[in-house]
Structure formats: structure tokens, C-alpha cells
Design a protein around this motif. Structure first.
Motif, mmCIF file in Angstrom:
data_model
loop_
_atom_site.group_PDB
_atom_site.id
_atom_site.type_symbol
_atom_site.label_atom_id
_atom_site.label_comp_id
_atom_site.label_asym_id
_atom_site.label_seq_id
_atom_site.Cartn_x
_atom_site.Cartn_y
_atom_site.Cartn_z
ATOM 1 N N PHE A 161 -4.113 -6.279 -3.387
ATOM 2 C CA PHE A 161 -2.943 -5.403 -3.280
ATOM 3 C C PHE A 161 -1.882 -5.801 -4.312
ATOM 4 C CE2 PHE A 161 -3.449 -4.279 1.548
ATOM 5 C CZ PHE A 161 -4.592 -3.576 1.256
ATOM 6 N N ALA A 162 -1.610 -7.105 -4.406
ATOM 7 C CA ALA A 162 -0.564 -7.573 -5.317
ATOM 8 C C ALA A 162 -0.906 -7.246 -6.765
ATOM 9 C CB ALA A 162 -0.360 -9.072 -5.145
ATOM 10 N N GLU A 163 -2.176 -7.268 -7.101
ATOM 11 C CA GLU A 163 -2.589 -6.925 -8.463
ATOM 12 C C GLU A 163 -2.240 -5.471 -8.775
ATOM 13 O OE1 GLU A 163 -3.770 -6.810 -12.207
ATOM 14 O OE2 GLU A 163 -3.498 -8.621 -10.991
ATOM 15 N N VAL A 164 -2.433 -4.597 -7.794
ATOM 16 C CA VAL A 164 -2.036 -3.201 -7.983
ATOM 17 C C VAL A 164 -0.532 -3.100 -8.209
ATOM 18 C CG1 VAL A 164 -1.913 -0.923 -6.889
ATOM 19 C CG2 VAL A 164 -3.968 -2.343 -6.605
ATOM 20 N N TYR A 165 0.240 -3.788 -7.380
ATOM 21 C CA TYR A 165 1.698 -3.725 -7.505
ATOM 22 C C TYR A 165 2.167 -4.297 -8.842
ATOM 23 C CZ TYR A 165 1.133 -3.204 -2.449
ATOM 24 O OH TYR A 165 0.736 -2.807 -1.197
ATOM 25 N N ARG A 166 1.544 -5.394 -9.280
ATOM 26 C CA ARG A 166 1.950 -5.990 -10.558
ATOM 27 C C ARG A 166 1.641 -5.055 -11.721
ATOM 28 N NH1 ARG A 166 0.126 -10.967 -8.020
ATOM 29 N NH2 ARG A 166 -1.964 -10.697 -8.897
ATOM 30 N N ARG A 167 0.587 -4.279 -11.599
ATOM 31 C CA ARG A 167 0.200 -3.373 -12.671
ATOM 32 C C ARG A 167 1.063 -2.115 -12.688
ATOM 33 N NH1 ARG A 167 -4.510 -2.397 -11.007
ATOM 34 N NH2 ARG A 167 -4.333 -0.226 -10.316
ATOM 35 N N VAL A 168 1.372 -1.576 -11.506
ATOM 36 C CA VAL A 168 2.050 -0.277 -11.441
ATOM 37 C C VAL A 168 3.559 -0.434 -11.287
ATOM 38 C CG1 VAL A 168 2.177 1.918 -10.208
ATOM 39 C CG2 VAL A 168 -0.027 0.740 -10.418
ATOM 40 N N VAL A 169 4.002 -1.341 -10.434
ATOM 41 C CA VAL A 169 5.439 -1.513 -10.162
ATOM 42 C C VAL A 169 5.785 -3.003 -10.279
ATOM 43 C CG1 VAL A 169 5.871 0.563 -8.803
ATOM 44 C CG2 VAL A 169 4.815 -1.394 -7.697
ATOM 45 N N PRO A 170 5.718 -3.547 -11.488
ATOM 46 C CA PRO A 170 5.853 -5.003 -11.654
ATOM 47 C C PRO A 170 7.193 -5.570 -11.218
ATOM 48 C CG PRO A 170 5.948 -3.872 -13.780
ATOM 49 C CD PRO A 170 5.505 -2.858 -12.767
ATOM 50 N N ASP A 171 8.229 -4.747 -11.171
ATOM 51 C CA ASP A 171 9.556 -5.242 -10.786
ATOM 52 C C ASP A 171 9.840 -5.101 -9.300
ATOM 53 O OD1 ASP A 171 10.137 -5.858 -13.449
ATOM 54 O OD2 ASP A 171 10.886 -3.832 -13.841
ATOM 55 N N SER A 172 8.874 -4.617 -8.525
ATOM 56 C CA SER A 172 9.124 -4.386 -7.105
ATOM 57 C C SER A 172 8.939 -5.658 -6.303
ATOM 58 C CB SER A 172 8.180 -3.312 -6.556
ATOM 59 O OG SER A 172 6.878 -3.827 -6.381
ATOM 60 N N LEU A 173 9.511 -5.652 -5.102
ATOM 61 C CA LEU A 173 9.340 -6.773 -4.183
ATOM 62 C C LEU A 173 7.873 -6.997 -3.854
ATOM 63 C CD1 LEU A 173 10.672 -8.853 -2.244
ATOM 64 C CD2 LEU A 173 10.707 -7.033 -0.532
ATOM 65 N N ALA A 174 7.098 -5.912 -3.783
ATOM 66 C CA ALA A 174 5.694 -6.025 -3.412
ATOM 67 C C ALA A 174 4.886 -6.811 -4.433
ATOM 68 C CB ALA A 174 5.095 -4.632 -3.243
ATOM 69 N N PHE A 232 8.601 1.023 -1.227
ATOM 70 C CA PHE A 232 7.995 2.212 -1.815
ATOM 71 C C PHE A 232 8.732 3.513 -1.527
ATOM 72 C CE2 PHE A 232 4.632 -0.849 -0.633
ATOM 73 C CZ PHE A 232 4.274 -1.244 -1.924
ATOM 74 N N THR A 233 9.707 3.513 -0.612
ATOM 75 C CA THR A 233 10.343 4.773 -0.220
ATOM 76 C C THR A 233 11.101 5.431 -1.363
ATOM 77 O OG1 THR A 233 12.233 3.503 0.619
ATOM 78 C CG2 THR A 233 10.545 4.170 2.224
ATOM 79 N N LEU A 234 11.538 4.648 -2.349
ATOM 80 C CA LEU A 234 12.317 5.209 -3.451
ATOM 81 C C LEU A 234 11.527 5.287 -4.751
ATOM 82 C CD1 LEU A 234 15.741 3.421 -2.765
ATOM 83 C CD2 LEU A 234 15.082 5.767 -2.195
ATOM 84 N N LEU A 235 10.227 5.027 -4.712
ATOM 85 C CA LEU A 235 9.421 5.099 -5.922
ATOM 86 C C LEU A 235 9.309 6.537 -6.411
ATOM 87 C CD1 LEU A 235 6.243 2.826 -5.566
ATOM 88 C CD2 LEU A 235 8.223 2.494 -7.053
ATOM 89 N N PRO A 236 9.306 6.749 -7.720
ATOM 90 C CA PRO A 236 8.990 8.084 -8.236
ATOM 91 C C PRO A 236 7.599 8.509 -7.768
ATOM 92 C CG PRO A 236 9.892 6.679 -9.969
ATOM 93 C CD PRO A 236 9.641 5.791 -8.789
ATOM 94 N N PRO A 237 7.392 9.795 -7.526
ATOM 95 C CA PRO A 237 6.100 10.257 -7.004
ATOM 96 C C PRO A 237 4.906 9.835 -7.835
ATOM 97 C CG PRO A 237 7.740 11.998 -6.824
ATOM 98 C CD PRO A 237 8.382 10.889 -7.595
ATOM 99 N N ALA A 238 5.038 9.833 -9.156
ATOM 100 C CA ALA A 238 3.904 9.449 -9.998
ATOM 101 C C ALA A 238 3.537 7.988 -9.795
ATOM 102 C CB ALA A 238 4.229 9.719 -11.464
ATOM 103 N N ASP A 239 4.531 7.126 -9.680
ATOM 104 C CA ASP A 239 4.264 5.709 -9.443
ATOM 105 C C ASP A 239 3.645 5.503 -8.069
ATOM 106 O OD1 ASP A 239 5.277 5.113 -11.917
ATOM 107 O OD2 ASP A 239 7.225 4.408 -11.183
#
Length: 275
Positions: A161-174, A232-239
Motif C-alpha cells: 500500500f505504501a508503495e502505491v502512496y509513495r508513487r502517486v501521492v508522495p507528500d501525503s500522510l499515507a 484521501f478526502t481532498l485528493l483530486p479525482p485523478a490522483d
């Protein structure tokens, strides 16, 4: 589950705005939140009911009524308070009484309660002002109990899961390192809550409780819940679409489902008679 850790009581105007925006983002899909978010272990509900002097419960940050319904099923009379009218609507449709306000600004109108509870929401409340407000709402001997679900899948799936988050939303808490324990993060929230209760000066010394339990999820069940989480509630839809696709693939690779290991952490204290 990821959440946004609150900062200290005195925060900058910009930080306060960011927190308020996050706190009010969950109502963007209240029906999904109500459907997908986990409940709380019955052992927690039973312990709170046993420690309470009566059946009248105030649920702070009640959202769609997940906590309130569990206490109502245990025989309590529950009033909910939530800042977001969109979140309150599903609760009202299920027959729960909800008043829309931030807890700090809520008018108790002279009412008193046997118990004040807050599930997965007390970090949006000022810890000292909230505890003082709870003390005014409680009768002497009444119980304040605030609690959070901290969840973690297996280490292997957590890393996927963390690998996905690092790739797509690297600045997120996740995307934080998987060595960081969800329980540690929520333990910090419990410590902050306990400090606020002590500072309010109207309660017995707070106790901290822990309840461990598990819940299985299918791929679709987890992807239904993921957009309701604070990261994730405020992520842009594409992300968000990319996150869901990546997480779905990780769950597929793990066999199409997984077991989430939850620890429900609680802080509880009784109001003392200060008269």
C-alpha cells in the motif's frame, strides 16, 4: 487508518484553516462514510456503559451516527453533535437526534448528560476547551470517553500500500514509512486528549484502554472505505483514481482480500464534583 494528527492548541491561522477544511471534508460522501467505515468493538461499548451513571449519552463529532447507533442498541438515549450538516443527515434519517455545531460552540441549553463519547473525532476538538465543555455537559460522576480505531494490515500488504502512496501521492500522510505504527500515531492522540482532560481540572486522572480485534475486507470493501479516510478526502479525482487502482492491484496480488488488525484506543475519565 491514516488521519491528520492535530498540532498543539495554538496553531497558525493557515494551519487552522487546513484543519477545518479537512474536518469538514468527510461530508462530501456521507453515504459512503456511513456504509464503509468500521464500527467499534462491543467490549468498548460495554465498558463505557458499565462505567456510566445513567443512559443519557452525548456523542461529539457523531458524523453519520456509527457510534450513536451502537450506544442506542445498548439501551442509551443519544444526542449527537456534529459540525457538518451533510454528515448529520444520514444519522437523522436513521432516527437519531443530531444538532449541528462545532462542539466548542454548541449550546447545551442547560442540559446534562451521564456520558460524553467521541469516536474518531476528538482530534478535531481543542483538547482543553473540549474537555472543559464536556465537564459542563456532564453531571458529577459522569464519564468522558474518547476513542479511535487504529488499523494495520499485514506488514507485506502495508508495504505494498505504501508503495502505491509513495508513487502517486508522495507528500501525503499515507506515504510515511511503513515502520511507523498506526497505534503509535493514535497513542499520541490519546496522550494529547489525556493532557487536555487533566488541564481542564474537572476530572479524575484519565485511564487509557485498548481493545484488539480484526475485520476481514474484500477488495471492493476496502476500496469503498479508502476515499473516506482523511488522507484521501481532498485528493483530486485523478490522483484518487490512481490510488484506488494501485491499492486494488495490491489486494488482488494478496488473494483478493485481507484482514485488518485493529486496536481501539480510548481515554476515559469521570467528572468530579467541583462545587
Amino acid at each position: 487508518m491514516p488521519t491528520l494528527p492535530p498540532e498543539r492548541a495554538r496553531r497558525s491561522e493557515q494551519s487552522t484553516h487546513q484543519h477545518r477544511r479537512m474536518a469538514e471534508s468527510f461530508g462530501s460522501d456521507a453515504a459512503r462514510y456511513d456504509r464503509a467505515r468500521p464500527h467499534y468493538p462491543q467490549a468498548l461499548v460495554d465498558r463505557i456503559v458499565a462505567a456510566s451513571p445513567g443512559p443519557n449519552v452525548l456523542d461529539v463529532g457523531c458524523g453519520t451516527g456509527i457510534v450513536a447507533r451502537q450506544f442506542a442498541a445498548a439501551g442509551a438515549r443519544v444526542l449527537g453533535v456534529d459540525v457538518d450538516a451533510r454528515m448529520a443527515e444520514p444519522a437523522r434519517l436513521r432516527g437519531l437526534d443530531v444538532e449541528v455545531a462545532s462542539f466548542e460552540d454548541w449550546d447545551r441549553a442547560g442540559r446534562t448528560f451521564d456520558t460524553v463519547v467521541s469516536g474518531q473525532a476528538w482530534h478535531w476538538v481543542d483538547p482543553v476547551a473540549g474537555a472543559a465543555k464536556a465537564a459542563r455537559a456532564l453531571r458529577p460522576g459522569g464519564l468522558l470517553a474518547v476513542f479511535w480505531n487504529a488499523g494495520r494490515p499485514s506488514p507485506e500488504l502495508a508495504e505494498a500500500f505504501a508503495e502505491v502512496y509513495r508513487r502517486v501521492v508522495p507528500d501525503s500522510l499515507a506515504a510515511r514509512p511503513t515502520t511507523a505504527s498506526a497505534v503509535d500515531g493514535y497513542t499520541a492522540l490519546c496522550t494529547r486528549a489525556a493532557d487536555g482532560i487533566r488541564t481542564a481540572g474537572a476530572f479524575t486522572d484519565p485511564e487509557q484502554w485498548r481493545f484488539d480485534w480484526e475485520q476481514p475486507y474484500t477488495r471492493d470493501e476496502w476500496l469503498d472505505q479508502l476515499p473516506t479516510q482523511g488522507a484521501f478526502t481532498l485528493l483530486p479525482p485523478a490522483d484518487l483514481a490512481q490510488v484506488l487502482a494501485g491499492i486494488g492491484s495490491a489486494i488482488d496480488a494478496a488473494g483478493g482480500g485481507f484482514t485488518m488488525h485493529y486496536a481501539t484506543l480510548a481515554v476515559a475519565a469521570k467528572r468530579i464534583d467541583t462545587t
